[in-house]
Design a protein around this motif. Sequence first.
Motif, PDB file in Angstrom:
ATOM      1  N   GLY A 315      -6.063 -15.172  -3.017  1.00 44.69           N
ATOM      2  CA  GLY A 315      -5.461 -15.365  -1.698  1.00 44.69           C
ATOM      3  C   GLY A 315      -4.435 -14.296  -1.373  1.00 44.69           C
ATOM      4  N   SER A 316      -3.259 -14.727  -0.894  1.00 47.24           N
ATOM      5  CA  SER A 316      -2.211 -13.785  -0.484  1.00 47.24           C
ATOM      6  C   SER A 316      -1.639 -13.016  -1.664  1.00 47.24           C
ATOM      7  N   LEU A 317      -1.826 -13.519  -2.887  1.00 46.93           N
ATOM      8  CA  LEU A 317      -1.282 -12.843  -4.069  1.00 46.93           C
ATOM      9  C   LEU A 317      -2.067 -11.580  -4.429  1.00 46.93           C
ATOM     10  N   PHE A 318      -3.245 -11.424  -3.843  1.00 46.83           N
ATOM     11  CA  PHE A 318      -4.052 -10.240  -4.158  1.00 46.83           C
ATOM     12  C   PHE A 318      -3.398  -8.977  -3.604  1.00 46.83           C
ATOM     13  N   GLY A 319      -2.778  -9.072  -2.444  1.00 46.80           N
ATOM     14  CA  GLY A 319      -1.966  -7.987  -1.901  1.00 46.80           C
ATOM     15  C   GLY A 319      -2.711  -6.690  -1.629  1.00 46.80           C
ATOM     16  N   LYS A 320      -3.929  -6.775  -1.136  1.00 52.61           N
ATOM     17  CA  LYS A 320      -4.725  -5.549  -0.929  1.00 52.61           C
ATOM     18  C   LYS A 320      -4.279  -4.780   0.301  1.00 52.61           C
ATOM     19  N   LEU A 321      -4.040  -3.470   0.092  1.00 59.12           N
ATOM     20  CA  LEU A 321      -3.698  -2.572   1.186  1.00 59.12           C
ATOM     21  C   LEU A 321      -4.794  -1.546   1.438  1.00 59.12           C
ATOM     22  N   GLY A 322      -5.649  -1.340   0.460  1.00 57.58           N
ATOM     23  CA  GLY A 322      -6.747  -0.389   0.602  1.00 57.58           C
ATOM     24  C   GLY A 322      -7.833  -0.674  -0.402  1.00 57.58           C
ATOM     25  N   ASP A 323      -9.090  -0.433  -0.020  1.00 53.42           N
ATOM     26  CA  ASP A 323     -10.252  -0.724  -0.880  1.00 53.42           C
ATOM     27  C   ASP A 323     -11.285   0.363  -0.621  1.00 53.42           C
ATOM     28  N   TYR A 324     -11.520   1.220  -1.628  1.00 54.54           N
ATOM     29  CA  TYR A 324     -12.379   2.385  -1.418  1.00 54.54           C
ATOM     30  C   TYR A 324     -13.412   2.481  -2.540  1.00 54.54           C
ATOM     31  N   GLU A 325     -14.638   2.825  -2.144  1.00 56.65           N
ATOM     32  CA  GLU A 325     -15.717   2.985  -3.124  1.00 56.65           C
ATOM     33  C   GLU A 325     -16.216   4.418  -3.096  1.00 56.65           C
ATOM     34  N   TRP A 326     -16.333   4.980  -4.282  1.00 54.22           N
ATOM     35  CA  TRP A 326     -16.805   6.360  -4.446  1.00 54.22           C
ATOM     36  C   TRP A 326     -18.093   6.343  -5.273  1.00 54.22           C
ATOM     37  N   GLY A 327     -19.046   7.172  -4.874  1.00 51.49           N
ATOM     38  CA  GLY A 327     -20.231   7.335  -5.707  1.00 51.49           C
ATOM     39  C   GLY A 327     -21.536   6.986  -5.035  1.00 51.49           C
ATOM     40  N   GLU A 328     -21.492   6.167  -3.986  1.00 54.06           N
ATOM     41  CA  GLU A 328     -22.718   5.767  -3.300  1.00 54.06           C
ATOM     42  C   GLU A 328     -22.882   6.458  -1.952  1.00 54.06           C
ATOM     43  N   ASP A 329     -21.784   6.886  -1.364  1.00 58.29           N
ATOM     44  CA  ASP A 329     -21.813   7.591  -0.081  1.00 58.29           C
ATOM     45  C   ASP A 329     -21.626   9.084  -0.361  1.00 58.29           C
ATOM     46  N   GLU A 330     -22.684   9.873  -0.152  1.00 59.28           N
ATOM     47  CA  GLU A 330     -22.624  11.291  -0.489  1.00 59.28           C
ATOM     48  C   GLU A 330     -21.688  12.079   0.424  1.00 59.28           C
ATOM     49  N   THR A 331     -21.239  11.482   1.505  1.00 60.65           N
ATOM     50  CA  THR A 331     -20.309  12.180   2.406  1.00 60.65           C
ATOM     51  C   THR A 331     -18.845  11.925   2.025  1.00 60.65           C
ATOM     52  N   PHE A 332     -18.615  11.085   1.016  1.00 60.38           N
ATOM     53  CA  PHE A 332     -17.254  10.723   0.611  1.00 60.38           C
ATOM     54  C   PHE A 332     -16.984  11.317  -0.769  1.00 60.38           C
ATOM     55  N   SER A 333     -16.343  12.481  -0.798  1.00 63.54           N
ATOM     56  CA  SER A 333     -16.118  13.217  -2.042  1.00 63.54           C
ATOM     57  C   SER A 333     -14.844  12.755  -2.736  1.00 63.54           C
ATOM     58  N   ILE A 334     -14.605  13.281  -3.925  1.00 58.77           N
ATOM     59  CA  ILE A 334     -13.375  12.975  -4.651  1.00 58.77           C
ATOM     60  C   ILE A 334     -12.163  13.466  -3.869  1.00 58.77           C
ATOM     61  N   ASP A 335     -12.326  14.565  -3.136  1.00 57.69           N
ATOM     62  CA  ASP A 335     -11.228  15.074  -2.302  1.00 57.69           C
ATOM     63  C   ASP A 335     -10.906  14.095  -1.176  1.00 57.69           C
ATOM     64  N   ASP A 336     -11.938  13.490  -0.602  1.00 55.44           N
ATOM     65  CA  ASP A 336     -11.729  12.486   0.442  1.00 55.44           C
ATOM     66  C   ASP A 336     -11.002  11.266  -0.119  1.00 55.44           C
ATOM     67  N   LEU A 337     -11.383  10.869  -1.322  1.00 54.83           N
ATOM     68  CA  LEU A 337     -10.730   9.727  -1.965  1.00 54.83           C
ATOM     69  C   LEU A 337      -9.250  10.022  -2.173  1.00 54.83           C
ATOM     70  N   ILE A 338      -8.947  11.217  -2.660  1.00 54.46           N
ATOM     71  CA  ILE A 338      -7.543  11.574  -2.914  1.00 54.46           C
ATOM     72  C   ILE A 338      -6.731  11.544  -1.620  1.00 54.46           C
ATOM     73  N   LYS A 339      -7.282  12.101  -0.561  1.00 48.29           N
ATOM     74  CA  LYS A 339      -6.560  12.122   0.721  1.00 48.29           C
ATOM     75  C   LYS A 339      -6.257  10.724   1.241  1.00 48.29           C
ATOM     76  N   ILE A 340      -7.202   9.830   1.094  1.00 50.32           N
ATOM     77  CA  ILE A 340      -6.986   8.477   1.619  1.00 50.32           C
ATOM     78  C   ILE A 340      -6.003   7.707   0.745  1.00 50.32           C
ATOM     79  N   LEU A 341      -5.983   8.004  -0.562  1.00 45.75           N
ATOM     80  CA  LEU A 341      -4.994   7.381  -1.437  1.00 45.75           C
ATOM     81  C   LEU A 341      -3.602   7.907  -1.111  1.00 45.75           C
ATOM     82  N   GLN A 342      -3.507   9.198  -0.839  1.00 47.98           N
ATOM     83  CA  GLN A 342      -2.217   9.797  -0.498  1.00 47.98           C
ATOM     84  C   GLN A 342      -1.664   9.230   0.808  1.00 47.98           C
ATOM     85  N   SER A 343      -2.544   8.787   1.689  1.00 49.43           N
ATOM     86  CA  SER A 343      -2.095   8.274   2.988  1.00 49.43           C
ATOM     87  C   SER A 343      -1.267   7.004   2.862  1.00 49.43           C
ATOM     88  N   HIS A 344      -1.303   6.357   1.700  1.00 48.17           N
ATOM     89  CA  HIS A 344      -0.531   5.138   1.491  1.00 48.17           C
ATOM     90  C   HIS A 344       0.928   5.439   1.126  1.00 48.17           C
TER      91      HIS A 344
END
Length: 346
Positions: A315-344
């Motif tokens: 429930g509310s204890l999970f505290g999710k602010l972001g949820d990202y999956e890498w590896g199945e979408d060929e347009t989402f590179s490791i660089d894209d993952l890093i940028k979105i993590l940095q945005s937090h």
Amino acid sequence: MLLKNNLRIEYHILQSFPVSCLNRDDVGAPKTAIIGGVNRARVSSQAWKRQVRMAMQELGIRLGMRTKKIFEILHPILISEGANEEQAQLCADKIANLLGNDTLIFISESEARAFIDYAKKLNFNSDDFKDKELAKVAKKALTPSIDALDIALFGRMVAKATDMNVEAAASFSHAISTHKVSNEVEFFTALDDLSTTQGSAHMGSLEFNSATYYRYISLDLGQLAQSFGDIEDTAEQIKLAIEAFTKALFIALPSARQATQSAASPWEFAKVLVRTGQRIQVPFETAIKSNNEGFLSPSIQSLKDYISLKEKLSGSLFGKLGDYEWGEDETFSIDDLIKILQSHVE
């Protein structure tokens, strides 16, 4: 910049390796563990942590030194700064003893320099050294964002100088196979180039296995900010740390038998969460069964299902602010993952 101490990035990584021995036990066999009643392949956290640290260095990050040779580091610098041989020996020995002569210790270049300046200020008279003062000198000089990111990430404990202790921002689980694994044996022979008789000159055997591994790593951004201290560009430094750490996680590989088995498989899939609250590691307590297409696909599904279930139950204890999956979408590179993590980080 203020970050909650429990705001963290959680990396859930799946990585498959064919013939390999990523981490050996005391007899040279691949390490294992019994999980859910079945044998699993295992790679200890230390085996991967060191390679992550070395990878950050290759990426241009200045790190501290992890060594027992504090005396050998300080002695020549003390001499160059004006201490005579006896003074240099006594001062270096006093500082080394404080840090623990028989213990591997993290120390940064800034801290080493601070120790030298402290000794110089006291005219290299080691009798005037005070352990508490030495520890405070080192802690004040510690600058993880400049030359000791590894100390902030992996932490430091100094039994005789607790003021130098640093809480680790990163935590690593042992990597485990998501499925049952049985070690296999390779029998090999070697020929002598100069032999005039037929037959091998040497025979031996080595154990190996193959597995899809699950890795769990947590990076506490609040703790990282706390270790960085009061600096003007904390947010930018944390963003740089996220980039370096994520890239190092991506490229680092355990070093065992790389020359003979070349275990160089990259990430296959990663689910990366940004959240607060209790850390959640996927246990894979029920061993994955092959679907005749390998273990990776069902492992990915099991990983997703487990985290989804725990999110609903928490429930509310999970505290999710972001949820990202890498590896199945060929347009989402490791660089894209890093940028979105940095945005937090703001």
